[in-house]
Design a protein around this motif. Structure first.
Motif, mmCIF file in Angstrom:
data_model
loop_
_atom_site.group_PDB
_atom_site.id
_atom_site.type_symbol
_atom_site.label_atom_id
_atom_site.label_comp_id
_atom_site.label_asym_id
_atom_site.label_seq_id
_atom_site.Cartn_x
_atom_site.Cartn_y
_atom_site.Cartn_z
ATOM 1 N N ILE A 164 36.898 72.760 50.031
ATOM 2 C CA ILE A 164 36.175 72.679 51.165
ATOM 3 C C ILE A 164 37.888 73.500 51.918
ATOM 4 C CG2 ILE A 164 36.140 70.651 51.853
ATOM 5 C CD1 ILE A 164 34.062 71.754 53.893
ATOM 6 N N HIS A 165 37.776 73.625 53.341
ATOM 7 C CA HIS A 165 38.935 73.544 53.826
ATOM 8 C C HIS A 165 38.818 72.726 55.474
ATOM 9 C CE1 HIS A 165 40.647 77.995 52.873
ATOM 10 N NE2 HIS A 165 39.525 78.344 52.872
ATOM 11 N N ALA A 166 40.558 72.208 55.950
ATOM 12 C CA ALA A 166 40.195 71.222 56.363
ATOM 13 C C ALA A 166 39.094 70.784 57.512
ATOM 14 C CB ALA A 166 41.530 70.676 56.407
ATOM 15 N N ARG A 167 39.694 72.022 58.572
ATOM 16 C CA ARG A 167 39.125 71.938 59.302
ATOM 17 C C ARG A 167 37.362 71.710 59.563
ATOM 18 N NH1 ARG A 167 39.333 71.854 65.432
ATOM 19 N NH2 ARG A 167 38.194 72.716 65.933
ATOM 20 N N GLN A 168 37.096 72.647 58.847
ATOM 21 C CA GLN A 168 35.003 73.179 58.199
ATOM 22 C C GLN A 168 34.675 71.798 57.361
ATOM 23 O OE1 GLN A 168 34.163 75.497 54.762
ATOM 24 N NE2 GLN A 168 32.302 75.278 55.756
ATOM 25 N N HIS A 169 35.684 70.853 56.973
ATOM 26 C CA HIS A 169 35.613 69.389 56.355
ATOM 27 C C HIS A 169 35.396 68.310 57.635
ATOM 28 C CE1 HIS A 169 36.841 64.938 56.158
ATOM 29 N NE2 HIS A 169 36.545 65.681 54.780
ATOM 30 N N ASP A 170 36.270 68.939 58.923
ATOM 31 C CA ASP A 170 36.553 67.625 59.655
ATOM 32 C C ASP A 170 35.354 68.168 60.676
ATOM 33 O OD1 ASP A 170 38.933 66.662 58.599
ATOM 34 O OD2 ASP A 170 40.560 66.957 60.237
#
Ligand SMILES: NC(=O)c1ccc[n+]([C@@H]2O[C@H](COP(=O)([O-])OP(=O)(O)OC[C@H]3O[C@@H](n4cnc5c(N)ncnc54)[C@H](O)[C@@H]3O)[C@@H](O)[C@H]2O)c1
Ligand SMILES: O=C(O)C(=O)C[C@]1(C(=O)O)C=C[C@@H](O)C=C1
Length: 282
Positions: A170-176
């Protein structure tokens, strides 16, 4: 010989070490922690081969795992960028937030080191080295945020294969954003409920003991480590506040329905939530 350096030997760090020991008994593991009692315990139990503080021997490692609180991980990444690391090293972390960590890893990434953000999406309200156990993440999701294409991903998966997790790239922003809703807001809610309940019974603390399963399961995570959670709030505050506003809107709407004794609305909301929650168990 393959050397693994782990910084932060608490619940999560020691769980990873236990899984690495089981799957790769020939690997050398170096542990670092701010607590000497933790390091002593790790040596006594044979969890690590050598112990130190700060980034002791990190420059000799093939794998570097950062497993302290999120703010400590951010600092560790800045400090690692001041060191010359072993060529081919794979660096990862286990922090519950990802964007500020990926940002902090940029200098390492830009000079060609491989950094793969990580986050096991399971755990406990317990903390410390003695709470770690090899099956803690069995069948749970484990987020990976690769930053150099697929470089190092299969090696990292192999290192941690003893955890028996489901990998989720996953990408960081989506994860957060996802964890703000599924982990961070729930923590705020549990804490607020515990705080308000303690205030309600401040003159009769013994009445809190009358709480049954519903209250206990809803507030269990309020028992978690405050250092870990303060760091999570700091590092994901924008998205947490965004999702918290949505939650407050929902709470206000339920309050209005209760005040107006709107039985039809309450029944509809309870029915929908029951169905959505039951779906989680399938
Ligand atoms: N607890 C959970 O359920 C859970 C789940 C997934 C991810 N995480 C993440 O994993 C990380 C570790 O959490 P934990 O539950 O293992 O916490 P923990 O309190 O059990 O362990 C943290 C360990 O790090 C050490 N430490 C603290 N600051 C340090 C520093 N600056 N340098 C070296 N060591 C340091 C502590 O002494 C302790 O041994 C956090 O980033 C947390 O967000 C936690
Ligand atoms: O206490 C538990 O059961 C947890 O799984 C802890 C929990 C959570 O669900 O929010 C806490 C923080 C993490 O980053 C991941 C997991």
């Amino acid at each position: 010989m393959t050397t693994v350096f782990v910084k932060g030997l608490g619940l999560i760090g020691s769980t990873l070490i236990r899984a690495i020991r089981q799957k790769h008994p020939q690997y050398r593991i170096v542990g670092s922690d701010i607590s000497t009692a933790t390091l002593d315990f790790a040596i006594e139990q044979g969890l690590i081969d050598d112990a130190g503080t700060n980034l002791y021997q990190a420059d000799q490692a093939d794998f570097i795992i950062l497993a302290g609180p999120v703010s400590a991980i951010v600092k560790d990444l800045h400090d690692l960028a001041q060191l010359e690391l072993k060529p081919g090293v794979i660096i990862t972390d286990v922090g519950s937030t990802k964007q500020t960590i990926i940002d902090a890893a940029q200098p390492l990434i830009e000079r060609g080191d491989v950094f793969i953000g990580g986050h096991p999406m399971a755990g406990s309200h317990e903390s410390g080295i003695q709470a770690g156990r090899v099956d803690l993440f069995k069948d749970a999701y484990y987020f990976l945020i690769p930053t150099s294409g697929s470089k190092g991903v299969s090696e990292l998966k192999d290192l941690l294969s003893g955890l028996n997790v489901n990998w989720y790239l996953i990408h960081a922003r989506q994860h957060d954003k996802i964890v703000a809703q599924l982990s961070h807001v729930p923590h705020v809610i549990a804490t607020a409920l515990m705080t308000q309940s303690a205030a309600t019974f401040k003159d009769h603390r013994e009445l809190l003991k009358l709480a049954a399963g519903g209250f206990k399961s809803t507030t269990r995570i309020a028992k978690s480590d405050p250092t870990m959670w303060s760091a999570i709030m700091h590092n994901n505050r924008e998205l947490i506040v965004q999702q918290l506003d949505e939650y407050l809107y929902e709470l206000q709407s339920l309050r209005q329905a209760i005040t107006a004794d709107d039985q039809e609305k309450l029944f509809a909301v309870f029915s929908k939530a029951k169905a959505d929650r039951e779906e989680l168990d399938h």
